[in-house]
Design a protein around this motif. Structure first.
Motif, PDB file in Angstrom:
ATOM      1  N   SER A 199     -15.661 -41.017   0.964  1.00  0.00           N
ATOM      2  CA  SER A 199     -14.249 -41.338   1.138  1.00  0.00           C
ATOM      3  C   SER A 199     -13.360 -40.202   0.651  1.00  0.00           C
ATOM      4  O   SER A 199     -12.382 -39.841   1.312  1.00  0.00           O
ATOM      5  N   LYS A 200     -13.703 -39.621  -0.489  1.00  0.00           N
ATOM      6  CA  LYS A 200     -12.906 -38.517  -1.022  1.00  0.00           C
ATOM      7  C   LYS A 200     -12.981 -37.295  -0.107  1.00  0.00           C
ATOM      8  O   LYS A 200     -11.977 -36.608   0.119  1.00  0.00           O
ATOM      9  N   LEU A 201     -14.168 -37.036   0.423  1.00  0.00           N
ATOM     10  CA  LEU A 201     -14.329 -35.903   1.325  1.00  0.00           C
ATOM     11  C   LEU A 201     -13.535 -36.115   2.612  1.00  0.00           C
ATOM     12  O   LEU A 201     -12.869 -35.199   3.111  1.00  0.00           O
ATOM     13  N   ASN A 216     -16.143 -23.952  -0.258  1.00  0.00           N
ATOM     14  CA  ASN A 216     -16.012 -23.654  -1.689  1.00  0.00           C
ATOM     15  C   ASN A 216     -14.825 -24.391  -2.295  1.00  0.00           C
ATOM     16  O   ASN A 216     -14.917 -24.946  -3.400  1.00  0.00           O
ATOM     17  N   GLU A 217     -13.689 -24.415  -1.576  1.00  0.00           N
ATOM     18  CA  GLU A 217     -12.515 -25.140  -2.086  1.00  0.00           C
ATOM     19  C   GLU A 217     -12.796 -26.634  -2.176  1.00  0.00           C
ATOM     20  O   GLU A 217     -12.404 -27.296  -3.144  1.00  0.00           O
ATOM     21  N   LEU A 218     -13.456 -27.192  -1.173  1.00  0.00           N
ATOM     22  CA  LEU A 218     -13.798 -28.612  -1.214  1.00  0.00           C
ATOM     23  C   LEU A 218     -14.752 -28.906  -2.366  1.00  0.00           C
ATOM     24  O   LEU A 218     -14.647 -29.941  -3.026  1.00  0.00           O
ATOM     25  N   SER A 219     -15.665 -27.982  -2.604  1.00  0.00           N
ATOM     26  CA  SER A 219     -16.610 -28.149  -3.712  1.00  0.00           C
ATOM     27  C   SER A 219     -15.885 -28.207  -5.042  1.00  0.00           C
ATOM     28  O   SER A 219     -16.166 -29.061  -5.895  1.00  0.00           O
ATOM     29  N   ALA A 227     -23.538 -27.100  -1.196  1.00  0.00           N
ATOM     30  CA  ALA A 227     -24.606 -27.558  -0.303  1.00  0.00           C
ATOM     31  C   ALA A 227     -24.418 -29.031   0.061  1.00  0.00           C
ATOM     32  O   ALA A 227     -24.647 -29.435   1.210  1.00  0.00           O
ATOM     33  N   THR A 228     -23.983 -29.840  -0.915  1.00  0.00           N
ATOM     34  CA  THR A 228     -23.747 -31.253  -0.651  1.00  0.00           C
ATOM     35  C   THR A 228     -22.559 -31.441   0.280  1.00  0.00           C
ATOM     36  O   THR A 228     -22.583 -32.294   1.174  1.00  0.00           O
ATOM     37  N   ILE A 229     -21.503 -30.632   0.084  1.00  0.00           N
ATOM     38  CA  ILE A 229     -20.350 -30.680   0.985  1.00  0.00           C
ATOM     39  C   ILE A 229     -20.791 -30.410   2.416  1.00  0.00           C
ATOM     40  O   ILE A 229     -20.449 -31.153   3.347  1.00  0.00           O
ATOM     41  N   GLU A 230     -21.539 -29.350   2.608  1.00  0.00           N
ATOM     42  CA  GLU A 230     -22.008 -29.003   3.953  1.00  0.00           C
ATOM     43  C   GLU A 230     -22.885 -30.105   4.536  1.00  0.00           C
ATOM     44  O   GLU A 230     -22.772 -30.452   5.717  1.00  0.00           O
ATOM     45  N   GLN A 231     -23.764 -30.665   3.692  1.00  0.00           N
ATOM     46  CA  GLN A 231     -24.651 -31.727   4.168  1.00  0.00           C
ATOM     47  C   GLN A 231     -23.846 -32.953   4.604  1.00  0.00           C
ATOM     48  O   GLN A 231     -24.083 -33.517   5.675  1.00  0.00           O
TER      49      GLN A 231
END
Length: 373
Positions: A199-201, A216-219, A227-231
């Motif tokens: 939800s946050k993403l 990187n900014e989202l991370s 890696a989790t953001i991309e996944q």
């Protein structure tokens, strides 16, 4: 019932002898379309992959069990097939061993269904996508004048069938879809270790529509690793919530080559995620809504027309940019999107000199129908 453009393509392949697979988001009308087509052929067997009893019956079924289940039915429709264990092997048995049976399959998770069926069904399937209602389908259903009258509403509330058919109750319907259906398949997928981050993403992505997304900014913002953001973005893409555009880069060292833009399949879902259904006159993101609408609608148009070009955006390190590019057989077509029809739009000289054969066009509310037909 809103007539769907995909029906004509499916009808051409209905008796091809191959399994017909229709993928797409939940609640866009896959079941309605396919059941209507099956019903037109007479008696058919409907199997609901969301039903636990059906899952148990189908799991590890061999040829004899499947023959008993199918009986004299000439058409079998498995809805939400991604929920059926080992569905790829099951479909292969029906296709190879039980002759004369038409098999139709729907799925709302490309991740789970594609991974299950791609290898077993090589050469045995036609795969298509069904999206929320397209602009052309809306015009065909309501007529051109009525569609134009609700044009701004579609930028805000999107194109889900139930939303279109729930005049005055759009916000409640969208909140229901976003909360009950949007994550249903993802939350059942074992790769989601932090479901609260979805939800946050999604909120972060919704606020960056039309802008380049920095993993990187989202991370840093969400305090989870890159890696989790991309996944998770990849999983959201496989679940038909968002899709990505890559940058176009061929000749110039100044061209950006590694960033991405993320768009939503539907404006209404995007606005439900950020809980903003204000009219366009009270918004500061109208340009982003316009861009998301045009690119998602163009995607529908191209898929239904089976126009399989490549899609990009273009930008340089000096901040020169073009909203959208398509490439067919090496020929580039560049588009700039302007909500204000009177706004001047110039294509950067850097681009036109580097790609002199590219066509260029500005898309505004005055001419967008040509872009979508």
């Amino acid at each position: 019932m809103i007539e769907r453009q995909l029906r004509e393509t499916l009808q051409k392949r209905w008796n091809s002898g191959k399994i017909i697979i229709v993928l797409g988001p939940r609640q866009v009308g896959k079941t309605t379309l396919l059941e209507d087509m099956c019903r037109a052929e007479g008696d058919y067997l409907f199997l609901n992959g969301d039903d636990f009893d059906t899952q148990a019956i189908l799991e590890n079924s061999g040829e004899m069990r499947l023959r008993q289940l199918i009986g004299s039915h000439q058409t079998v429709f498995i809805d939400e097939a991604q929920r059926v264990p080992n569905v790829g092997l099951l479909l292969k048995i029906i296709h190879d061993r039980i002759k004369g049976v038409r098999v139709v399959v729907s799925g709302s998770s490309a991740l789970e269904l594609s991974s299950s069926v791609n290898e077993p069904l090589t050469g045995r399937k036609w795969e298509h996508h069904l999206y929320p209602i397209s602009w052309n389908e809306l015009v065909g259903h309501t007529g051109y004048l009525a569609a134009k009258q609700q044009f701004e509403l579609r930028l805000i509330y999107g194109m889900y069938p139930e939303v279109i058919n729930s005049l005055g109750d759009e916000q409640a319907v969208l909140r229901q879809i976003a909360s009950s259906y949007l994550y249903k398949d993802l939350l059942n997928y074992h790769g989601i270790r932090k479901p609260e981050m979805l939800s946050k993403l999604l909120v972060a992505l919704a606020l960056q529509v039309g802008s380049e997304v920095s993993y990187n900014e989202l991370s840093n913002l969400l305090r989870i690793d890159r890696a989790t953001i991309e996944q998770y973005i990849g999983l959201l893409e496989q679940a038909f919530v968002v899709f990505r555009l890559s940058p176009f880069s061929r000749n110039l060292r100044s061209e950006i080559s590694s960033s991405r833009k993320v768009y939503f399949y539907d404006n209404g879902i995007r606005n439900a995620i950020i809980d903003n259904f204000n009219p366009l006159s009270l918004r500061n993101d109208t340009g982003a809504l316009w861009e998301n609408f045009l690119i998602s609608e163009r995607m529908k148009r191209n898929h239904y027309a089976e126009a399989h070009g490549k899609r990009y955006f273009w930008r340089t390190h000096a901040q020169q940019e073009i909203d959208y590019l398509e490439e067919y057989d090496g020929q580039l077509h560049a588009y700039e999107f302007k909500w204000n029809s009177k706004a001047k739009a110039r294509f950067p000289r850097t681009f036109t000199e580097a790609y002199p054969d590219a066509s260029t066009q500005v898309i505004s509310p005055d001419n967008f129908e040509d872009f979508l037909t």
